[in-house]
Design a protein around this motif. Structure first.
Motif, PDB file in Angstrom:
ATOM      1  N   LYS A  87       0.833  -1.206   0.000  1.00  0.00           N
ATOM      2  CA  LYS A  87       0.000   0.000   0.000  1.00  0.00           C
ATOM      3  C   LYS A  87       0.867   1.254   0.000  1.00  0.00           C
ATOM      4  CE  LYS A  87      -3.290   2.648   2.764  1.00  0.00           C
ATOM      5  NZ  LYS A  87      -4.091   2.729   4.009  1.00  0.00           N
ATOM      6  N   ALA A  88       1.886   1.277   0.875  1.00  0.00           N
ATOM      7  CA  ALA A  88       2.770   2.441   0.933  1.00  0.00           C
ATOM      8  C   ALA A  88       3.519   2.619  -0.383  1.00  0.00           C
ATOM      9  CB  ALA A  88       3.756   2.287   2.090  1.00  0.00           C
ATOM     10  N   TRP A  89       4.025   1.511  -0.923  1.00  0.00           N
ATOM     11  CA  TRP A  89       4.808   1.565  -2.162  1.00  0.00           C
ATOM     12  C   TRP A  89       3.979   2.063  -3.340  1.00  0.00           C
ATOM     13  CZ3 TRP A  89       4.235  -2.238  -6.256  1.00  0.00           C
ATOM     14  CH2 TRP A  89       5.183  -2.084  -7.292  1.00  0.00           C
ATOM     15  N   ARG A  90       2.712   1.651  -3.390  1.00  0.00           N
ATOM     16  CA  ARG A  90       1.860   1.999  -4.529  1.00  0.00           C
ATOM     17  C   ARG A  90       1.285   3.414  -4.452  1.00  0.00           C
ATOM     18  NH1 ARG A  90       0.455  -1.730  -8.127  1.00  0.00           N
ATOM     19  NH2 ARG A  90       0.810  -3.938  -7.655  1.00  0.00           N
ATOM     20  N   LYS A  91       1.318   4.050  -3.304  1.00  0.00           N
ATOM     21  CA  LYS A  91       0.632   5.336  -3.153  1.00  0.00           C
ATOM     22  C   LYS A  91       1.175   6.362  -4.134  1.00  0.00           C
ATOM     23  CE  LYS A  91      -2.533   7.683  -1.020  1.00  0.00           C
ATOM     24  NZ  LYS A  91      -3.941   7.232  -1.059  1.00  0.00           N
ATOM     25  N   GLY A  92       0.267   7.104  -4.743  1.00  0.00           N
ATOM     26  CA  GLY A  92       0.650   8.119  -5.705  1.00  0.00           C
ATOM     27  C   GLY A  92       1.029   9.429  -5.038  1.00  0.00           C
ATOM     28  N   GLY A  93       1.129  10.467  -5.841  1.00  0.00           N
ATOM     29  CA  GLY A  93       1.530  11.776  -5.344  1.00  0.00           C
ATOM     30  C   GLY A  93       3.026  11.849  -5.102  1.00  0.00           C
ATOM     31  N   SER A  94       3.450  12.760  -4.253  1.00  0.00           N
ATOM     32  CA  SER A  94       4.876  12.903  -3.950  1.00  0.00           C
ATOM     33  C   SER A  94       5.379  11.649  -3.256  1.00  0.00           C
ATOM     34  CB  SER A  94       5.110  14.140  -3.081  1.00  0.00           C
ATOM     35  OG  SER A  94       4.283  14.106  -1.938  1.00  0.00           O
ATOM     36  N   LYS A  95       6.603  11.247  -3.582  1.00  0.00           N
ATOM     37  CA  LYS A  95       7.117   9.964  -3.101  1.00  0.00           C
ATOM     38  C   LYS A  95       8.566  10.081  -2.642  1.00  0.00           C
ATOM     39  CE  LYS A  95       5.958   6.275  -5.541  1.00  0.00           C
ATOM     40  NZ  LYS A  95       4.894   5.603  -4.776  1.00  0.00           N
ATOM     41  N   MET A  96       8.902   9.213  -1.696  1.00  0.00           N
ATOM     42  CA  MET A  96      10.282   9.024  -1.272  1.00  0.00           C
ATOM     43  C   MET A  96      10.959   7.968  -2.157  1.00  0.00           C
ATOM     44  SD  MET A  96      11.476   7.639   2.466  1.00  0.00           S
ATOM     45  CE  MET A  96      13.192   7.263   2.843  1.00  0.00           C
ATOM     46  N   PHE A  97      10.132   7.154  -2.826  1.00  0.00           N
ATOM     47  CA  PHE A  97      10.591   6.059  -3.694  1.00  0.00           C
ATOM     48  C   PHE A  97      11.224   4.922  -2.894  1.00  0.00           C
ATOM     49  CE2 PHE A  97      10.501   9.801  -6.458  1.00  0.00           C
ATOM     50  CZ  PHE A  97       9.621   9.348  -7.431  1.00  0.00           C
ATOM     51  N   VAL A  98      10.508   4.552  -1.812  1.00  0.00           N
ATOM     52  CA  VAL A  98      10.902   3.343  -1.083  1.00  0.00           C
ATOM     53  C   VAL A  98      10.488   2.116  -1.906  1.00  0.00           C
ATOM     54  CG1 VAL A  98      10.822   4.365   1.209  1.00  0.00           C
ATOM     55  CG2 VAL A  98       8.729   3.440   0.211  1.00  0.00           C
ATOM     56  N   LYS A  99      11.112   0.967  -1.631  1.00  0.00           N
ATOM     57  CA  LYS A  99      10.813  -0.262  -2.358  1.00  0.00           C
ATOM     58  C   LYS A  99       9.957  -1.183  -1.494  1.00  0.00           C
ATOM     59  CE  LYS A  99      15.042  -0.165  -5.147  1.00  0.00           C
ATOM     60  NZ  LYS A  99      16.282  -0.885  -5.527  1.00  0.00           N
TER      61      LYS A  99
END
Length: 391
Positions: free
Chosen positions: A99-111
Protein backbone atom coordinates in the motif's frame (compact mmCIF):
# COMPACT_ATOMS: atom_id res chain seq x y z
CA UNK A 1 -22.71 62.39 61.39
CA UNK A 2 -21.27 58.88 60.90
CA UNK A 3 -20.92 56.62 63.91
CA UNK A 4 -17.80 54.61 64.73
CA UNK A 5 -19.55 51.50 63.36
CA UNK A 6 -20.37 53.30 60.13
CA UNK A 7 -16.72 54.24 59.65
CA UNK A 8 -15.46 50.76 60.45
CA UNK A 9 -17.96 49.18 58.07
CA UNK A 10 -16.92 51.60 55.36
CA UNK A 11 -13.28 50.70 55.92
CA UNK A 12 -13.94 46.99 55.74
CA UNK A 13 -16.22 47.42 52.69
CA UNK A 14 -14.64 46.46 49.38
CA UNK A 15 -13.42 49.31 47.16
CA UNK A 16 -12.21 48.92 43.60
CA UNK A 17 -8.73 50.42 43.47
CA UNK A 18 -6.58 51.23 40.41
CA UNK A 19 -2.85 51.81 40.85
CA UNK A 20 -0.64 53.13 38.08
CA UNK A 21 2.38 50.89 37.44
CA UNK A 22 5.70 51.71 35.87
CA UNK A 23 8.71 49.49 35.37
CA UNK A 24 9.47 46.23 33.58
CA UNK A 25 7.12 43.24 32.53
CA UNK A 26 5.99 39.68 33.73
CA UNK A 27 4.75 36.27 32.26
CA UNK A 28 3.75 34.80 28.95
CA UNK A 29 0.60 36.31 27.49
CA UNK A 30 -1.77 35.59 24.67
CA UNK A 31 -2.64 38.98 23.18
CA UNK A 32 -4.76 39.24 20.08
CA UNK A 33 -4.33 42.48 18.13
CA UNK A 34 -7.45 43.83 16.50
CA UNK A 35 -8.04 43.73 12.77
CA UNK A 36 -5.23 45.10 10.66
CA UNK A 37 -5.28 46.80 7.27
CA UNK A 38 -3.00 44.02 6.00
CA UNK A 39 -4.55 41.62 3.50
CA UNK A 40 -3.49 38.46 1.72
CA UNK A 41 -4.66 36.46 -1.26
CA UNK A 42 -4.57 33.31 0.90
CA UNK A 43 -7.98 31.81 1.58
CA UNK A 44 -6.99 31.03 5.18
CA UNK A 45 -4.08 32.50 7.09
CA UNK A 46 -2.66 33.05 10.56
CA UNK A 47 0.54 34.66 11.84
CA UNK A 48 1.53 33.97 15.45
CA UNK A 49 4.33 35.13 17.74
CA UNK A 50 5.94 31.96 19.06
CA UNK A 51 6.94 33.30 22.49
CA UNK A 52 3.74 35.10 23.49
CA UNK A 53 1.12 33.26 21.45
CA UNK A 54 -0.09 36.62 20.15
CA UNK A 55 -2.00 36.42 16.90
CA UNK A 56 -0.63 39.18 14.70
CA UNK A 57 -2.89 38.46 11.74
CA UNK A 58 -5.65 36.01 10.91
CA UNK A 59 -8.05 35.34 8.07
CA UNK A 60 -10.64 32.59 8.53
CA UNK A 61 -8.12 30.90 10.83
CA UNK A 62 -10.80 28.77 12.52
CA UNK A 63 -12.49 27.71 9.29
CA UNK A 64 -12.19 23.96 8.53
CA UNK A 65 -9.99 23.40 5.51
CA UNK A 66 -8.22 20.55 3.70
CA UNK A 67 -4.58 20.70 4.83
CA UNK A 68 -3.10 18.54 2.06
CA UNK A 69 0.50 17.53 2.89
CA UNK A 70 0.66 19.97 5.83
CA UNK A 71 -1.07 17.04 7.55
CA UNK A 72 2.38 15.45 7.74
CA UNK A 73 3.40 17.91 10.47
CA UNK A 74 1.02 16.03 12.75
CA UNK A 75 2.17 12.66 11.40
CA UNK A 76 5.76 13.56 12.23
CA UNK A 77 4.73 15.01 15.60
CA UNK A 78 3.42 11.57 16.58
CA UNK A 79 6.77 10.02 15.67
CA UNK A 80 8.73 12.71 17.50
CA UNK A 81 6.76 11.96 20.67
CA UNK A 82 7.73 8.31 20.47
CA UNK A 83 11.36 9.20 19.85
CA UNK A 84 11.30 11.54 22.85
CA UNK A 85 9.90 8.97 25.27
CA UNK A 86 12.00 6.09 23.96
CA UNK A 87 9.30 4.03 22.26
CA UNK A 88 11.02 4.62 18.93
CA UNK A 89 14.63 4.99 17.81
CA UNK A 90 16.12 6.67 14.77
CA UNK A 91 17.91 3.40 14.05
CA UNK A 92 14.73 1.30 14.11
CA UNK A 93 13.64 0.02 10.71
CA UNK A 94 10.14 0.12 9.24
CA UNK A 95 8.63 -2.37 6.82
CA UNK A 96 7.38 -1.01 3.51
CA UNK A 97 3.98 -2.43 2.56
CA UNK A 98 2.55 -2.68 -0.92
CA UNK A 99 0.00 0.00 0.00
CA UNK A 100 2.77 2.44 0.93
CA UNK A 101 4.81 1.56 -2.16
CA UNK A 102 1.86 2.00 -4.53
CA UNK A 103 0.63 5.34 -3.15
CA UNK A 104 0.65 8.12 -5.70
CA UNK A 105 1.53 11.78 -5.34
CA UNK A 106 4.88 12.90 -3.95
CA UNK A 107 7.12 9.96 -3.10
CA UNK A 108 10.28 9.02 -1.27
CA UNK A 109 10.59 6.06 -3.69
CA UNK A 110 10.90 3.34 -1.08
CA UNK A 111 10.81 -0.26 -2.36
CA UNK A 112 8.10 -2.73 -1.39
CA UNK A 113 8.99 -5.46 1.09
CA UNK A 114 12.13 -3.67 2.25
CA UNK A 115 12.90 -2.08 5.60
CA UNK A 116 13.88 1.57 5.97
CA UNK A 117 15.45 3.31 8.98
CA UNK A 118 13.24 5.73 10.89
CA UNK A 119 15.74 8.54 10.35
CA UNK A 120 15.37 8.09 6.58
CA UNK A 121 11.58 7.75 6.75
CA UNK A 122 11.34 11.04 8.64
CA UNK A 123 13.45 12.84 6.07
CA UNK A 124 11.41 11.22 3.34
CA UNK A 125 8.31 12.76 4.89
CA UNK A 126 9.70 16.14 5.92
CA UNK A 127 12.07 16.96 3.07
CA UNK A 128 10.58 14.98 0.20
CA UNK A 129 6.92 15.01 1.35
CA UNK A 130 6.75 11.31 0.56
CA UNK A 131 3.26 9.83 0.81
CA UNK A 132 4.82 6.38 0.72
CA UNK A 133 7.02 7.23 3.72
CA UNK A 134 4.08 8.70 5.68
CA UNK A 135 1.95 5.59 5.14
CA UNK A 136 4.82 3.28 6.10
CA UNK A 137 5.33 5.25 9.32
CA UNK A 138 1.61 5.24 10.11
CA UNK A 139 1.37 1.48 9.61
CA UNK A 140 4.42 0.89 11.80
CA UNK A 141 3.14 3.06 14.64
CA UNK A 142 -0.61 2.45 14.43
CA UNK A 143 -0.99 -0.97 12.80
CA UNK A 144 -2.96 0.54 9.93
CA UNK A 145 -3.03 4.01 8.44
CA UNK A 146 -6.68 4.35 9.47
CA UNK A 147 -5.96 3.45 13.09
CA UNK A 148 -3.03 5.85 13.13
CA UNK A 149 -5.23 8.64 11.75
CA UNK A 150 -7.70 8.06 14.57
CA UNK A 151 -4.80 8.32 17.01
CA UNK A 152 -3.72 11.56 15.34
CA UNK A 153 -7.20 12.99 15.88
CA UNK A 154 -7.30 11.93 19.54
CA UNK A 155 -3.88 13.44 20.19
CA UNK A 156 -4.90 16.66 18.50
CA UNK A 157 -7.96 16.85 20.76
CA UNK A 158 -5.74 16.31 23.81
CA UNK A 159 -3.61 19.25 22.65
CA UNK A 160 -6.73 21.42 22.44
CA UNK A 161 -6.93 21.37 18.65
CA UNK A 162 -10.68 21.00 18.34
CA UNK A 163 -10.85 21.86 14.65
CA UNK A 164 -8.88 18.85 13.43
CA UNK A 165 -10.12 15.50 12.14
CA UNK A 166 -7.59 13.29 10.40
CA UNK A 167 -8.55 10.45 8.08
CA UNK A 168 -5.07 9.60 6.81
CA UNK A 169 -1.39 10.32 7.46
CA UNK A 170 -0.64 12.04 4.16
CA UNK A 171 -3.28 14.69 3.56
CA UNK A 172 -4.70 12.72 0.64
CA UNK A 173 -8.10 14.22 -0.31
CA UNK A 174 -10.96 13.06 1.89
CA UNK A 175 -14.15 15.06 2.59
CA UNK A 176 -13.79 14.39 6.33
CA UNK A 177 -10.08 15.14 6.54
CA UNK A 178 -9.96 18.70 7.90
CA UNK A 179 -8.03 21.02 10.15
CA UNK A 180 -7.73 24.80 10.58
CA UNK A 181 -4.96 27.33 10.10
CA UNK A 182 -5.04 27.94 13.85
CA UNK A 183 -4.63 24.24 14.64
CA UNK A 184 -1.73 23.90 12.19
CA UNK A 185 0.01 26.87 13.82
CA UNK A 186 -0.38 25.21 17.22
CA UNK A 187 0.99 21.88 15.96
CA UNK A 188 3.97 23.73 14.51
CA UNK A 189 4.59 25.63 17.74
CA UNK A 190 4.35 22.47 19.84
CA UNK A 191 6.74 20.69 17.47
CA UNK A 192 9.33 23.45 17.81
CA UNK A 193 8.91 23.74 21.59
CA UNK A 194 8.82 20.06 22.50
CA UNK A 195 11.37 18.60 20.09
CA UNK A 196 14.37 20.92 19.70
CA UNK A 197 16.61 17.94 19.02
CA UNK A 198 14.50 16.77 16.06
CA UNK A 199 13.05 20.00 14.67
CA UNK A 200 16.22 20.89 12.66
CA UNK A 201 15.29 18.17 10.16
CA UNK A 202 12.67 20.62 8.89
CA UNK A 203 15.42 22.99 7.75
CA UNK A 204 17.27 20.40 5.65
CA UNK A 205 17.12 21.47 2.00
CA UNK A 206 17.82 18.17 0.27
CA UNK A 207 17.63 14.44 0.92
CA UNK A 208 18.80 11.57 -1.24
CA UNK A 209 17.26 8.12 -1.00
CA UNK A 210 17.45 5.22 -3.42
CA UNK A 211 19.90 7.38 -5.43
CA UNK A 212 17.18 9.97 -5.99
CA UNK A 213 17.93 13.47 -4.70
CA UNK A 214 14.99 15.72 -3.92
CA UNK A 215 14.81 19.27 -2.61
CA UNK A 216 12.71 20.58 0.24
CA UNK A 217 9.53 22.15 -1.14
CA UNK A 218 9.49 24.95 1.44
CA UNK A 219 10.39 28.02 -0.67
CA UNK A 220 11.31 30.18 2.31
CA UNK A 221 14.29 28.01 3.20
CA UNK A 222 16.08 29.40 0.14
CA UNK A 223 15.39 33.11 0.78
CA UNK A 224 17.93 33.92 3.52
CA UNK A 225 15.14 35.28 5.73
CA UNK A 226 15.57 33.18 8.87
CA UNK A 227 13.13 30.42 7.92
CA UNK A 228 13.84 26.94 9.34
CA UNK A 229 10.63 24.96 8.65
CA UNK A 230 8.05 23.51 8.27
CA UNK A 231 5.90 22.05 5.43
CA UNK A 232 4.10 22.78 2.19
CA UNK A 233 0.89 21.24 0.87
CA UNK A 234 -1.12 21.15 -2.31
CA UNK A 235 -4.24 19.49 -3.65
CA UNK A 236 -6.91 20.81 -5.99
CA UNK A 237 -9.33 21.38 -3.11
CA UNK A 238 -6.75 22.80 -0.69
CA UNK A 239 -4.89 25.01 -3.13
CA UNK A 240 -1.27 25.80 -2.32
CA UNK A 241 -0.47 25.95 1.38
CA UNK A 242 2.50 26.54 3.66
CA UNK A 243 3.16 26.22 7.36
CA UNK A 244 6.37 28.10 8.06
CA UNK A 245 8.50 29.43 10.87
CA UNK A 246 11.31 31.95 10.92
CA UNK A 247 13.61 33.51 13.50
CA UNK A 248 15.17 36.97 13.46
CA UNK A 249 17.15 38.52 16.30
CA UNK A 250 15.99 35.83 18.71
CA UNK A 251 12.29 36.27 17.92
CA UNK A 252 10.28 33.55 16.18
CA UNK A 253 7.07 33.82 14.17
CA UNK A 254 4.89 30.97 12.88
CA UNK A 255 2.79 31.33 9.73
CA UNK A 256 0.09 29.27 8.04
CA UNK A 257 -1.36 30.15 4.64
CA UNK A 258 -3.63 28.00 2.49
CA UNK A 259 -5.81 28.24 -0.58
CA UNK A 260 -3.30 30.09 -2.73
CA UNK A 261 -3.40 29.79 -6.52
CA UNK A 262 0.19 28.90 -7.36
CA UNK A 263 3.64 27.94 -6.12
CA UNK A 264 4.84 31.49 -6.71
CA UNK A 265 1.92 32.97 -4.75
CA UNK A 266 2.69 30.65 -1.85
CA UNK A 267 6.29 31.82 -1.79
CA UNK A 268 5.42 35.48 -2.22
CA UNK A 269 2.66 35.61 0.39
CA UNK A 270 4.66 33.60 2.92
CA UNK A 271 7.62 35.93 2.67
CA UNK A 272 5.49 39.08 2.73
CA UNK A 273 3.48 38.10 5.81
CA UNK A 274 6.55 37.10 7.82
CA UNK A 275 8.37 40.30 6.83
CA UNK A 276 5.34 42.32 7.91
CA UNK A 277 5.16 40.57 11.28
CA UNK A 278 8.82 41.13 12.09
CA UNK A 279 8.69 44.73 10.89
CA UNK A 280 5.46 45.92 12.54
CA UNK A 281 5.57 44.11 15.90
CA UNK A 282 8.01 43.69 18.75
CA UNK A 283 8.04 41.80 22.05
CA UNK A 284 8.34 43.89 25.23
CA UNK A 285 9.26 42.49 28.62
CA UNK A 286 7.22 44.03 31.45
CA UNK A 287 8.06 42.00 34.56
CA UNK A 288 10.17 38.98 35.38
CA UNK A 289 8.78 36.07 37.37
CA UNK A 290 8.63 36.99 41.06
CA UNK A 291 8.94 40.75 40.49
CA UNK A 292 6.90 42.97 42.83
CA UNK A 293 4.43 44.94 40.72
CA UNK A 294 2.68 46.94 43.45
CA UNK A 295 1.59 46.81 47.09
CA UNK A 296 -2.01 46.25 48.19
CA UNK A 297 -3.42 47.86 51.33
CA UNK A 298 -4.22 45.38 54.12
CA UNK A 299 -7.01 45.69 56.69
CA UNK A 300 -6.34 44.52 60.27
CA UNK A 301 -3.09 42.77 59.37
CA UNK A 302 0.36 42.50 60.90
CA UNK A 303 1.59 44.52 57.90
CA UNK A 304 -0.15 47.51 56.39
CA UNK A 305 0.53 46.37 52.84
CA UNK A 306 1.30 43.15 51.00
CA UNK A 307 3.52 42.95 47.89
CA UNK A 308 1.79 41.83 44.70
CA UNK A 309 3.83 39.67 42.34
CA UNK A 310 3.55 37.63 39.15
CA UNK A 311 4.22 33.91 38.87
CA UNK A 312 5.57 33.98 35.29
CA UNK A 313 7.65 36.20 33.08
CA UNK A 314 5.34 38.62 31.30
CA UNK A 315 6.13 39.38 27.68
CA UNK A 316 3.78 41.42 25.53
CA UNK A 317 3.65 41.62 21.74
CA UNK A 318 2.78 45.12 20.53
CA UNK A 319 2.84 47.10 17.34
CA UNK A 320 5.94 49.23 17.48
CA UNK A 321 3.77 52.33 17.02
CA UNK A 322 1.62 51.39 20.05
CA UNK A 323 4.41 50.96 22.59
CA UNK A 324 4.40 54.58 23.81
CA UNK A 325 0.62 54.51 24.27
CA UNK A 326 0.57 51.38 26.44
CA UNK A 327 -1.20 51.76 29.79
CA UNK A 328 -0.62 49.42 32.73
CA UNK A 329 -2.67 49.38 35.92
CA UNK A 330 -3.27 47.18 38.95
CA UNK A 331 -6.90 46.47 39.87
CA UNK A 332 -8.05 44.99 43.17
CA UNK A 333 -10.75 45.28 45.80
CA UNK A 334 -9.37 46.54 49.05
CA UNK A 335 -8.16 47.04 51.61
CA UNK A 336 -7.61 43.28 51.68
CA UNK A 337 -8.64 41.75 55.03
CA UNK A 338 -6.05 39.70 56.92
CA UNK A 339 -5.09 36.91 57.26
CA UNK A 340 -3.51 36.58 53.81
CA UNK A 341 -1.61 33.51 52.63
CA UNK A 342 1.32 33.93 50.25
CA UNK A 343 0.34 32.80 46.75
CA UNK A 344 -3.26 33.95 47.05
CA UNK A 345 -4.50 35.87 44.01
CA UNK A 346 -5.45 39.35 45.17
CA UNK A 347 -5.41 41.52 42.04
CA UNK A 348 -4.97 41.69 38.29
CA UNK A 349 -2.50 43.55 36.14
CA UNK A 350 -4.35 45.19 33.25
CA UNK A 351 -2.48 46.18 30.08
CA UNK A 352 -4.11 48.33 27.39
CA UNK A 353 -2.72 49.62 24.11
CA UNK A 354 -4.04 50.65 20.69
CA UNK A 355 -4.80 47.85 18.22
CA UNK A 356 -5.03 45.09 20.82
CA UNK A 357 -7.54 43.68 23.25
CA UNK A 358 -6.94 44.43 26.92
CA UNK A 359 -4.75 41.84 28.61
CA UNK A 360 -5.13 40.82 32.26
CA UNK A 361 -2.56 38.93 34.33
CA UNK A 362 -3.23 37.61 37.85
CA UNK A 363 -1.23 39.09 40.73
CA UNK A 364 -0.48 37.11 43.88
CA UNK A 365 0.41 37.90 47.48
CA UNK A 366 4.18 37.59 47.86
CA UNK A 367 4.09 37.23 51.67
CA UNK A 368 1.94 35.87 54.46
CA UNK A 369 0.17 38.54 56.49
CA UNK A 370 -1.22 37.53 59.88
CA UNK A 371 -4.39 38.96 61.35
CA UNK A 372 -4.01 41.37 64.25
CA UNK A 373 -5.05 40.30 67.72
CA UNK A 374 -7.80 42.00 69.72
CA UNK A 375 -5.63 44.89 70.94
CA UNK A 376 -4.12 45.33 67.50
CA UNK A 377 -7.57 45.60 65.99
CA UNK A 378 -8.54 48.26 68.51
CA UNK A 379 -5.38 50.20 67.69
CA UNK A 380 -6.13 49.93 63.99
CA UNK A 381 -9.66 51.16 64.52
CA UNK A 382 -8.42 54.16 66.52
CA UNK A 383 -5.82 54.92 63.85
CA UNK A 384 -8.53 54.79 61.20
CA UNK A 385 -10.77 57.15 63.17
CA UNK A 386 -7.94 59.63 63.67
CA UNK A 387 -6.16 59.41 60.33
CA UNK A 388 -8.62 57.69 58.00
CA UNK A 389 -6.13 54.89 57.30
CA UNK A 390 -7.29 51.45 56.18
CA UNK A 391 -4.38 49.72 58.00
Amino acid sequence: MKTVADKLNAAVGRMRIHLGVTGMLVAMLVCVPQASALDTSAREAILVDYDTGSILFQKDADKPMPPASMTKIMTVFMAFERLKDGRLSMDDTIAISEKAWRKGGSKMFVKVNTRVAVQDILRGIIVQSGNDAAIALAEALGGTEEAFAEEMTRRAQELGLTGSTFRNATGWPDPEHRTTAYDLSRIAIETIRRFPEYYPIYSEKTFTYNKIKQGNRNPLLYKNMGSDGLKTGHTEAAGYGLTASAMRNGRRLVLVVNGLESVSARSREGEALLDWGFREFENYSLFEKGAVVANADVWLGSAKTVPLTVDKDVVLTLKRTSRQKMKVSVVYEGPVPAPIAAGTQLAILKVSAPDMEDVTIPLYAADDVAQLGVFGKVGAAVEYLVWGSGG
